[in-house]
Each structure stands twice: as structure tokens, then as C-alpha cells.
Design a protein around this motif. Sequence first.
Motif, mmCIF file in Angstrom:
data_model
loop_
_atom_site.group_PDB
_atom_site.id
_atom_site.type_symbol
_atom_site.label_atom_id
_atom_site.label_comp_id
_atom_site.label_asym_id
_atom_site.label_seq_id
_atom_site.Cartn_x
_atom_site.Cartn_y
_atom_site.Cartn_z
ATOM 1 N N PRO A 139 0.779 -0.689 -0.225
ATOM 2 C CA PRO A 139 -0.089 -0.542 -0.065
ATOM 3 C C PRO A 139 0.931 1.519 0.583
ATOM 4 N N MET A 140 0.471 1.954 -0.571
ATOM 5 C CA MET A 140 1.230 3.824 -0.984
ATOM 6 C C MET A 140 0.770 4.892 0.646
ATOM 7 N N VAL A 141 1.482 5.187 1.154
ATOM 8 C CA VAL A 141 1.689 5.866 1.746
ATOM 9 C C VAL A 141 1.765 7.744 1.385
ATOM 10 N N MET A 142 0.159 7.935 1.039
ATOM 11 C CA MET A 142 -0.065 9.104 -0.135
ATOM 12 C C MET A 142 0.952 10.936 0.621
ATOM 13 N N ILE A 143 0.902 11.743 0.178
ATOM 14 C CA ILE A 143 1.491 13.136 0.672
ATOM 15 C C ILE A 143 0.625 13.499 1.707
ATOM 16 N N SER A 144 -0.706 12.984 1.595
ATOM 17 C CA SER A 144 -0.723 13.858 3.226
ATOM 18 C C SER A 144 -0.940 13.595 4.070
ATOM 19 N N GLU A 145 -0.123 11.855 4.147
ATOM 20 C CA GLU A 145 0.672 11.428 5.425
ATOM 21 C C GLU A 145 1.706 11.775 5.636
ATOM 22 N N ARG A 146 2.360 12.718 4.949
ATOM 23 C CA ARG A 146 4.454 13.202 5.665
ATOM 24 C C ARG A 146 3.666 14.304 6.461
ATOM 25 N N PRO A 147 5.276 14.035 7.062
ATOM 26 C CA PRO A 147 5.268 14.762 8.598
ATOM 27 C C PRO A 147 5.855 16.396 7.403
ATOM 28 N N ALA A 192 19.119 11.840 4.786
ATOM 29 C CA ALA A 192 18.337 10.792 3.980
ATOM 30 C C ALA A 192 16.623 10.254 4.668
ATOM 31 N N ARG A 193 16.395 11.164 4.787
ATOM 32 C CA ARG A 193 15.023 11.052 5.833
ATOM 33 C C ARG A 193 13.243 10.561 4.668
ATOM 34 N N SER A 194 13.310 11.004 3.680
ATOM 35 C CA SER A 194 11.984 10.676 2.949
ATOM 36 C C SER A 194 12.074 10.469 1.574
ATOM 37 N N ILE A 195 11.764 10.497 0.898
ATOM 38 C CA ILE A 195 11.297 10.460 -0.725
ATOM 39 C C ILE A 195 10.094 10.817 -1.082
ATOM 40 N N THR A 196 9.602 11.474 -1.953
ATOM 41 C CA THR A 196 7.911 12.016 -2.270
ATOM 42 C C THR A 196 8.712 11.476 -3.595
ATOM 43 N N VAL A 255 8.435 6.276 1.939
ATOM 44 C CA VAL A 255 8.216 6.962 0.526
ATOM 45 C C VAL A 255 7.282 7.579 0.132
ATOM 46 N N TYR A 256 6.818 8.315 0.099
ATOM 47 C CA TYR A 256 5.020 9.280 0.263
ATOM 48 C C TYR A 256 5.207 9.327 -0.990
ATOM 49 N N PHE A 257 3.973 9.677 -1.690
ATOM 50 C CA PHE A 257 3.639 8.928 -2.687
ATOM 51 C C PHE A 257 2.451 10.795 -3.249
ATOM 52 N N CYS A 258 2.697 11.807 -4.554
ATOM 53 C CA CYS A 258 1.603 12.502 -4.619
ATOM 54 C C CYS A 258 0.364 12.714 -5.112
ATOM 55 N N ASP A 259 -0.518 12.631 -5.400
ATOM 56 C CA ASP A 259 -2.066 12.339 -6.029
ATOM 57 C C ASP A 259 -1.375 12.030 -7.477
ATOM 58 N N SER A 282 -1.022 15.835 -10.561
ATOM 59 C CA SER A 282 -0.631 17.065 -9.007
ATOM 60 C C SER A 282 1.227 16.776 -9.226
ATOM 61 N N PRO A 283 1.452 17.570 -9.986
ATOM 62 C CA PRO A 283 3.112 17.451 -10.159
ATOM 63 C C PRO A 283 3.090 18.677 -9.236
ATOM 64 N N TRP A 284 2.401 19.451 -8.828
ATOM 65 C CA TRP A 284 3.371 20.984 -8.415
ATOM 66 C C TRP A 284 3.769 20.074 -6.305
ATOM 67 N N GLN A 285 3.000 19.004 -6.290
ATOM 68 C CA GLN A 285 3.278 18.214 -5.177
ATOM 69 C C GLN A 285 4.380 18.082 -5.051
ATOM 70 N N ARG A 286 5.136 17.769 -6.306
ATOM 71 C CA ARG A 286 6.974 17.747 -5.972
ATOM 72 C C ARG A 286 7.686 19.083 -7.044
ATOM 73 N N GLY A 287 7.268 20.281 -6.794
ATOM 74 C CA GLY A 287 7.692 21.377 -7.357
ATOM 75 C C GLY A 287 9.412 21.106 -7.670
ATOM 76 N N SER A 288 10.179 21.095 -6.793
ATOM 77 C CA SER A 288 11.420 21.440 -7.037
ATOM 78 C C SER A 288 11.587 20.275 -8.058
ATOM 79 N N ASN A 289 11.511 19.383 -8.039
ATOM 80 C CA ASN A 289 11.743 17.984 -8.887
ATOM 81 C C ASN A 289 11.768 18.148 -10.237
ATOM 82 N N GLU A 290 10.383 18.870 -10.314
ATOM 83 C CA GLU A 290 9.136 19.210 -11.521
ATOM 84 C C GLU A 290 10.546 20.303 -12.639
ATOM 85 N N ASN A 291 11.251 21.281 -11.409
ATOM 86 C CA ASN A 291 12.072 22.427 -12.001
ATOM 87 C C ASN A 291 13.336 21.644 -12.026
ATOM 88 N N THR A 292 13.929 20.946 -11.598
ATOM 89 C CA THR A 292 14.903 20.576 -12.038
ATOM 90 C C THR A 292 15.115 19.971 -13.389
#
Length: 379
Positions: free
Chosen positions: A208-216, A283-287, A308-312, A315-325
Amino acid sequence: MSNDEACRIVGINPKTGRRWRNGRSAEPGRRRAAPPLTGAVPPTGPSRYLDETERIRIADLNHEGKPLRAIAAEPGRAPSTISREIRRNATVDPRGQRRYRPYAAQSRAQARRPRPKPSKIALNPELRTRVQSLLEDRWSPEQISRRLRRDFPDRPELHVCHETIYQALYVQGRGHLRRELAAALRSGRARRRPRRQAQQRRPRFATPMVMISERPAEVADRAVPGHWEGDLIIGKDNASAIGTLVERSTRYVMLLHLPRGRTAELVREALAATVQTLPRHLARSITWDQGSEMAAHGAFTTATDIPVYFCDPASPWQRGSNENTNGLLRQYFPKGTDLSTHSPEHLDAVAVQLNGRPRKTLGWDTPAERLTELLHTSN
């Protein structure tokens, strides 16, 4: 309008009009008003349909000349809902002007609501004959619908939605077309195949995926380093890929070498090998998004103790830094090229060059300088 003018248009006595407007008094000894013929059942909660109270408020605001968005904001409705309500339920007064009258609008809406309604195909023999003939010629319902509108633009009684044709073929009790005509459909089915409901969809991954809404919360504000965003950039014909990791607080980039493909196992191995080169506090988490390359995320978390947390979806804006890179990396790895030709040394050189660029979001520091500062602080 005045009471006398309104009563004259409706055709009642002015005294009756005042009673309708103001109600009868409840003084002792005087006859009270009769109850309504049909009692109105109060709604149990918010409804998708406008009620009489909302229509009265819409009429008041519309009479004041308020714009549609201002009218919609008060009852919390969409502007399109208000626009459609005024357009569909307005009436024409004796002078030929369109007026929105709330009680008349409520009556019109209630008259349209009863279901099921008689099918247009059942009520019109000519339309039914034409639809049956074209179905026998193996036309699709959409082709029939579009062609009837084009061939008979001035005859709305022959205009029919393609969904109405499907309903006449499939739905029990509304099958006003011969049932054997369903075999003429390209699907060949005599009844509609139901789609899975959202709660019945199969899980994407075995674990099962852990969604981004459960990310600290510490991940979202970028206050604590060590939280990464990941993705793949894809090469020509979807045959090659390079993995990208971006640290959220420093924007530091690391690239994954994937020369043999981007299957879940290959991505897991490359990702585990890369993050194990980092200090534990970095190395605390990966989205990640919900790409199939992360199907082995459970095994990765077990091996590295990194969640590992998964975006909706979408919803690419939930990984904005990665999309920009990833956009910056396309300067080195253009779209439509074979990415498997790049060696690990070349990927490291690209990462070094990108991490040496000053960033506005970092106060013109470079990602390498920010990461070095974190390492010195921890030491």
C-alpha cells in the motif's frame, strides 16, 4: 411593482394579493389561512439543487444589479450554476422583457425534476424510425446524433443525444429500440459494462502507498533537510531513463544511472545504492509520483529504512522542486534522445555543474554550498 399593479397582472383582487403577500393575522376569532395542498419537506442537509430560499436571494441580488460572481459567492454556489439558473428559469413579462421571478423559477425547476422522464425516442415515431435504420447500417450512436443535427438543423425534434440512444438500447424499461439492434454496436454488447467505483479500484501496488497527505509537516515547510523528491526523465521512444533526486531544502541534485531499463527492481537497486552514500540525517524521506517504476517501494523502505510518500494523481506541483530541476536537466539531456548512452561519470559531471549554479531561491547560494554547510554543521 405596486400591490395593485401586481394583482392586476395576476388577475386577483388587491385584498387577496395583500393576504398572499403578508399572510392572515392570527388574532383570536379570525379564520386562519388554509394549509398548503402539498407540504414541503425541509432538506436534511446541503443539496446539489437550489431551493426556494436561495432562488429568492438570487432574485434580490439580480434585481440589485449584482454580477454573477457576487451573487454566487453569497450562497456558496458556482457562478455557472447561477448563470444557468437565470437563463433556464427566467420568464418573459407582458412587455417582452426577461425577468427572474423566484417562485416561478422554483415551479419550473420542480416540474423538471421528476424521474424517469419519457424518452424522446419513444415519443417521436419518426425519430425512432431514423435511429433504427441507421443502427441497422452499423452507424454508432454518436455518428447518428451528430448527423441528425447536421442534416436537420431546423428540426430540434429530430435532435437526440447519443447517450439517449444508448439508454434506449441498454436500460431495462426504457428500451424503445429493438433489442437486437444492440448487436449492431461495435462493442457487440447487449448491456453496458459497469465501471468500477472509486472505492472498488484495484490498488496500484502490492505494498500500500503512503500518500503525501500523511507526510510529516516538517517536510512541507522545508525547515529540516534530508527530504528528497524523485522522478524519472524519459528518453526516445520511452526506451531509456535517468533517475533524478532533489533535496527539498538545498535543491541539491543526484542522478541515478539506469542503463538497463527502468523496471521497478532496477530503479529500487539504483535508488538504494544512491541514498546509502548519504549521511543518515540527510536521508529522511523520498516523495515520488505514482509511476510503475516505484512498485518495489516496500522493499526499498525495508532495505534503507527510508519512507516513500506518493503524490496524488496528476499533481506535479506536489513535487515542484523536482519538476523544476527536470526542466533544467533537459538542457543536458534533450527530449527524443537515447539516455542510455550517458555514462555514470557523465551523470556525475552534470550533477556537479547543476549543483554549482547559484539559485535565487537560496539567496544566490549554490546547492553545493548549502549542502556543505549542513555537513559542517552536523560534524
